[in-house]
Design a protein around this motif. Structure first.
Motif, PDB file in Angstrom:
ATOM      1  N   CYS A 185      25.883  63.318  39.190  1.00 17.13           N
ATOM      2  CA  CYS A 185      24.860  62.951  40.174  1.00 17.13           C
ATOM      3  C   CYS A 185      24.354  64.215  40.854  1.00 17.13           C
ATOM      4  CB  CYS A 185      25.457  62.025  41.224  1.00 17.13           C
ATOM      5  SG  CYS A 185      26.237  60.572  40.524  1.00 17.13           S
ATOM      6  N   GLY A 186      23.095  64.214  41.119  1.00 19.99           N
ATOM      7  CA  GLY A 186      22.510  65.337  41.826  1.00 19.99           C
ATOM      8  C   GLY A 186      22.835  65.266  43.305  1.00 19.99           C
ATOM      9  N   PRO A 187      22.516  66.328  44.058  1.00 22.28           N
ATOM     10  CA  PRO A 187      22.777  66.299  45.492  1.00 22.28           C
ATOM     11  C   PRO A 187      21.945  65.214  46.172  1.00 22.28           C
ATOM     12  CG  PRO A 187      21.566  68.279  44.871  1.00 22.28           C
ATOM     13  CD  PRO A 187      21.912  67.554  43.607  1.00 22.28           C
ATOM     14  N   GLY A 188      22.588  64.431  46.999  1.00 21.01           N
ATOM     15  CA  GLY A 188      21.889  63.381  47.720  1.00 21.01           C
ATOM     16  C   GLY A 188      21.783  62.079  46.960  1.00 21.01           C
ATOM     17  N   ASP A 189      22.164  62.065  45.678  1.00 20.00           N
ATOM     18  CA  ASP A 189      22.128  60.812  44.918  1.00 20.00           C
ATOM     19  C   ASP A 189      23.240  59.901  45.399  1.00 20.00           C
ATOM     20  OD1 ASP A 189      20.014  61.564  43.412  1.00 20.00           O
ATOM     21  OD2 ASP A 189      21.174  62.129  41.649  1.00 20.00           O
ATOM     22  N   ASN A 190      22.942  58.643  45.436  1.00 17.57           N
ATOM     23  CA  ASN A 190      23.951  57.664  45.808  1.00 17.57           C
ATOM     24  C   ASN A 190      24.124  56.721  44.622  1.00 17.57           C
ATOM     25  OD1 ASN A 190      25.736  56.035  47.086  1.00 17.57           O
ATOM     26  ND2 ASN A 190      24.239  55.060  48.428  1.00 17.57           N
ATOM     27  N   PRO A 191      25.071  57.014  43.731  1.00 15.49           N
ATOM     28  CA  PRO A 191      25.222  56.164  42.544  1.00 15.49           C
ATOM     29  C   PRO A 191      25.678  54.771  42.932  1.00 15.49           C
ATOM     30  CG  PRO A 191      27.032  57.700  42.692  1.00 15.49           C
ATOM     31  CD  PRO A 191      26.069  58.059  43.788  1.00 15.49           C
ATOM     32  N   SER A 192      25.037  53.797  42.386  1.00 12.97           N
ATOM     33  CA  SER A 192      25.447  52.425  42.660  1.00 12.97           C
ATOM     34  C   SER A 192      25.718  51.736  41.341  1.00 12.97           C
ATOM     35  CB  SER A 192      24.358  51.687  43.427  1.00 12.97           C
ATOM     36  OG  SER A 192      23.222  51.536  42.622  1.00 12.97           O
ATOM     37  N   ARG A 193      26.362  50.624  41.408  1.00 12.79           N
ATOM     38  CA  ARG A 193      26.682  49.878  40.204  1.00 12.79           C
ATOM     39  C   ARG A 193      25.759  48.675  40.075  1.00 12.79           C
ATOM     40  NH1 ARG A 193      32.491  49.795  38.446  1.00 12.79           N
ATOM     41  NH2 ARG A 193      32.445  51.900  37.710  1.00 12.79           N
ATOM     42  N   THR A 194      24.575  48.757  40.646  1.00 10.23           N
ATOM     43  CA  THR A 194      23.654  47.637  40.592  1.00 10.23           C
ATOM     44  C   THR A 194      22.983  47.505  39.233  1.00 10.23           C
ATOM     45  OG1 THR A 194      21.880  49.008  41.468  1.00 10.23           O
ATOM     46  CG2 THR A 194      23.173  47.748  43.062  1.00 10.23           C
ATOM     47  N   ASP A 195      23.146  48.487  38.365  1.00 13.03           N
ATOM     48  CA  ASP A 195      22.511  48.427  37.058  1.00 13.03           C
ATOM     49  C   ASP A 195      23.329  47.621  36.044  1.00 13.03           C
ATOM     50  OD1 ASP A 195      24.587  50.168  36.840  1.00 13.03           O
ATOM     51  OD2 ASP A 195      23.457  51.696  35.730  1.00 13.03           O
ATOM     52  N   HIS A 196      24.403  46.952  36.480  1.00 11.78           N
ATOM     53  CA  HIS A 196      25.247  46.231  35.547  1.00 11.78           C
ATOM     54  C   HIS A 196      24.558  45.004  34.967  1.00 11.78           C
ATOM     55  CE1 HIS A 196      26.075  44.037  39.299  1.00 11.78           C
ATOM     56  NE2 HIS A 196      26.345  43.007  38.515  1.00 11.78           N
ATOM     57  N   ASN A 197      23.437  44.604  35.517  1.00  7.87           N
ATOM     58  CA  ASN A 197      22.721  43.452  34.983  1.00  7.87           C
ATOM     59  C   ASN A 197      21.698  43.824  33.920  1.00  7.87           C
ATOM     60  OD1 ASN A 197      24.052  41.550  36.566  1.00  7.87           O
ATOM     61  ND2 ASN A 197      22.726  41.977  38.311  1.00  7.87           N
ATOM     62  N   LEU A 198      21.648  45.113  33.555  1.00  2.38           N
ATOM     63  CA  LEU A 198      20.693  45.543  32.535  1.00  2.38           C
ATOM     64  C   LEU A 198      21.034  44.914  31.200  1.00  2.38           C
ATOM     65  CD1 LEU A 198      20.371  49.333  33.282  1.00  2.38           C
ATOM     66  CD2 LEU A 198      18.708  47.575  33.770  1.00  2.38           C
ATOM     67  N   LYS A 199      20.017  44.559  30.454  1.00  2.00           N
ATOM     68  CA  LYS A 199      20.225  44.067  29.090  1.00  2.00           C
ATOM     69  C   LYS A 199      20.584  45.276  28.219  1.00  2.00           C
ATOM     70  CE  LYS A 199      18.983  39.675  28.927  1.00  2.00           C
ATOM     71  NZ  LYS A 199      19.735  38.628  28.350  1.00  2.00           N
ATOM     72  N   HIS A 220      27.235  47.593   7.070  1.00  2.00           N
ATOM     73  CA  HIS A 220      25.999  48.352   7.188  1.00  2.00           C
ATOM     74  C   HIS A 220      25.191  47.751   8.328  1.00  2.00           C
ATOM     75  CE1 HIS A 220      26.819  50.462   3.466  1.00  2.00           C
ATOM     76  NE2 HIS A 220      27.222  49.305   2.979  1.00  2.00           N
ATOM     77  N   HIS A 221      24.946  48.554   9.362  1.00  4.88           N
ATOM     78  CA  HIS A 221      24.222  48.078  10.527  1.00  4.88           C
ATOM     79  C   HIS A 221      22.805  48.636  10.519  1.00  4.88           C
ATOM     80  CE1 HIS A 221      27.818  46.381  12.302  1.00  4.88           C
ATOM     81  NE2 HIS A 221      28.453  47.510  12.019  1.00  4.88           N
ATOM     82  N   SER A 222      21.922  47.916  11.146  1.00  4.17           N
ATOM     83  CA  SER A 222      20.526  48.359  11.228  1.00  4.17           C
ATOM     84  C   SER A 222      20.402  49.503  12.235  1.00  4.17           C
ATOM     85  CB  SER A 222      19.638  47.198  11.667  1.00  4.17           C
ATOM     86  OG  SER A 222      19.936  46.839  13.001  1.00  4.17           O
ATOM     87  N   ASP A 223      19.259  50.182  12.184  1.00  3.07           N
ATOM     88  CA  ASP A 223      19.003  51.264  13.134  1.00  3.07           C
ATOM     89  C   ASP A 223      18.990  50.740  14.560  1.00  3.07           C
ATOM     90  OD1 ASP A 223      18.855  53.094  11.088  1.00  3.07           O
ATOM     91  OD2 ASP A 223      16.657  53.067  10.983  1.00  3.07           O
ATOM     92  N   ALA A 224      18.462  49.542  14.762  1.00  4.46           N
ATOM     93  CA  ALA A 224      18.414  48.956  16.104  1.00  4.46           C
ATOM     94  C   ALA A 224      19.824  48.748  16.648  1.00  4.46           C
ATOM     95  CB  ALA A 224      17.653  47.638  16.085  1.00  4.46           C
ATOM     96  N   CYS A 225      20.724  48.345  15.793  1.00  3.99           N
ATOM     97  CA  CYS A 225      22.117  48.140  16.200  1.00  3.99           C
ATOM     98  C   CYS A 225      22.751  49.468  16.614  1.00  3.99           C
ATOM     99  CB  CYS A 225      22.905  47.484  15.080  1.00  3.99           C
ATOM    100  SG  CYS A 225      24.608  47.124  15.495  1.00  3.99           S
ATOM    101  N   HIS A 226      22.492  50.518  15.848  1.00  2.00           N
ATOM    102  CA  HIS A 226      23.039  51.830  16.179  1.00  2.00           C
ATOM    103  C   HIS A 226      22.467  52.339  17.503  1.00  2.00           C
ATOM    104  CE1 HIS A 226      25.410  52.592  12.623  1.00  2.00           C
ATOM    105  NE2 HIS A 226      24.418  52.156  11.873  1.00  2.00           N
ATOM    106  N   LEU A 227      21.172  52.144  17.723  1.00  2.00           N
ATOM    107  CA  LEU A 227      20.560  52.572  18.978  1.00  2.00           C
ATOM    108  C   LEU A 227      21.111  51.789  20.159  1.00  2.00           C
ATOM    109  CD1 LEU A 227      16.864  53.020  17.850  1.00  2.00           C
ATOM    110  CD2 LEU A 227      18.493  54.814  18.471  1.00  2.00           C
ATOM    111  N   GLN A 228      21.322  50.497  19.968  1.00  2.00           N
ATOM    112  CA  GLN A 228      21.880  49.660  21.021  1.00  2.00           C
ATOM    113  C   GLN A 228      23.297  50.122  21.365  1.00  2.00           C
ATOM    114  OE1 GLN A 228      22.285  45.577  19.899  1.00  2.00           O
ATOM    115  NE2 GLN A 228      22.587  44.875  21.999  1.00  2.00           N
ATOM    116  N   ARG A 229      24.097  50.411  20.348  1.00  2.00           N
ATOM    117  CA  ARG A 229      25.463  50.876  20.574  1.00  2.00           C
ATOM    118  C   ARG A 229      25.467  52.222  21.280  1.00  2.00           C
ATOM    119  NH1 ARG A 229      28.334  51.207  15.360  1.00  2.00           N
ATOM    120  NH2 ARG A 229      28.408  48.959  15.541  1.00  2.00           N
ATOM    121  N   HIS A 230      24.547  53.125  20.885  1.00  2.00           N
ATOM    122  CA  HIS A 230      24.464  54.436  21.522  1.00  2.00           C
ATOM    123  C   HIS A 230      24.109  54.287  23.001  1.00  2.00           C
ATOM    124  CE1 HIS A 230      23.614  58.656  22.136  1.00  2.00           C
ATOM    125  NE2 HIS A 230      22.467  58.312  22.669  1.00  2.00           N
ATOM    126  N   ARG A 231      23.152  53.413  23.306  1.00  2.00           N
ATOM    127  CA  ARG A 231      22.739  53.202  24.694  1.00  2.00           C
ATOM    128  C   ARG A 231      23.889  52.614  25.510  1.00  2.00           C
ATOM    129  NH1 ARG A 231      20.936  49.367  28.090  1.00  2.00           N
ATOM    130  NH2 ARG A 231      19.425  49.997  29.652  1.00  2.00           N
TER     131      ARG A 231
END
Length: 69
Positions: A54-68, A19-30
Motif C-alpha cells: 500500500c502506498g502512503p496514506g492508503d487505507n486497505p479495506s476488505r470491501t472488495d470481497h464481493n467482486l466477481k 486442458h483449460h481455456s485461456d479465459a479459465c487461465h486468466l480467471q485463475r491468474h486474477r
C-alpha cells in the motif's frame, strides 16, 4: 514387459491432463493475484506493521470481497 508398463503409465498420465481455456487461465491468474494481495494486507495488519503493498496514506479495506472472480 516393463516397457509396456511404462507406456501404459505414460498414456494414463497423458489422458488425465486437463486442458483449460485461456479465459479459465486468466480467471485463475486474477483470483491468485487478488488472493495474494489480500493475504499480504491481512498479514501486515495482524502484525500492526505498515503494508508494503500500500502506498502512503492508503487505507486497505476488505470491501472488495464481493467482486466477481
Amino acid at each position: 514387459m516393463r516397457a509396456a508398463d511404462e507406456l501404459g503409465e505414460l498414456r494414463a498420465a497423458t489422458a488425465l491432463i486437463t486442458h483449460h481455456s485461456d479465459a479459465c487461465h486468466l480467471q485463475r491468474h486474477r483470483w491468485r493475484a487478488l488472493h495474494q494481495t489480500r493475504a499480504t494486507v491481512s498479514h501486515y495488519s495482524r502484525r500492526g506493521d505498515p503494508c508494503p503493498a500500500c502506498g502512503p496514506g492508503d487505507n486497505p479495506s476488505r470491501t472488495d470481497h464481493n467482486l466477481k472472480i
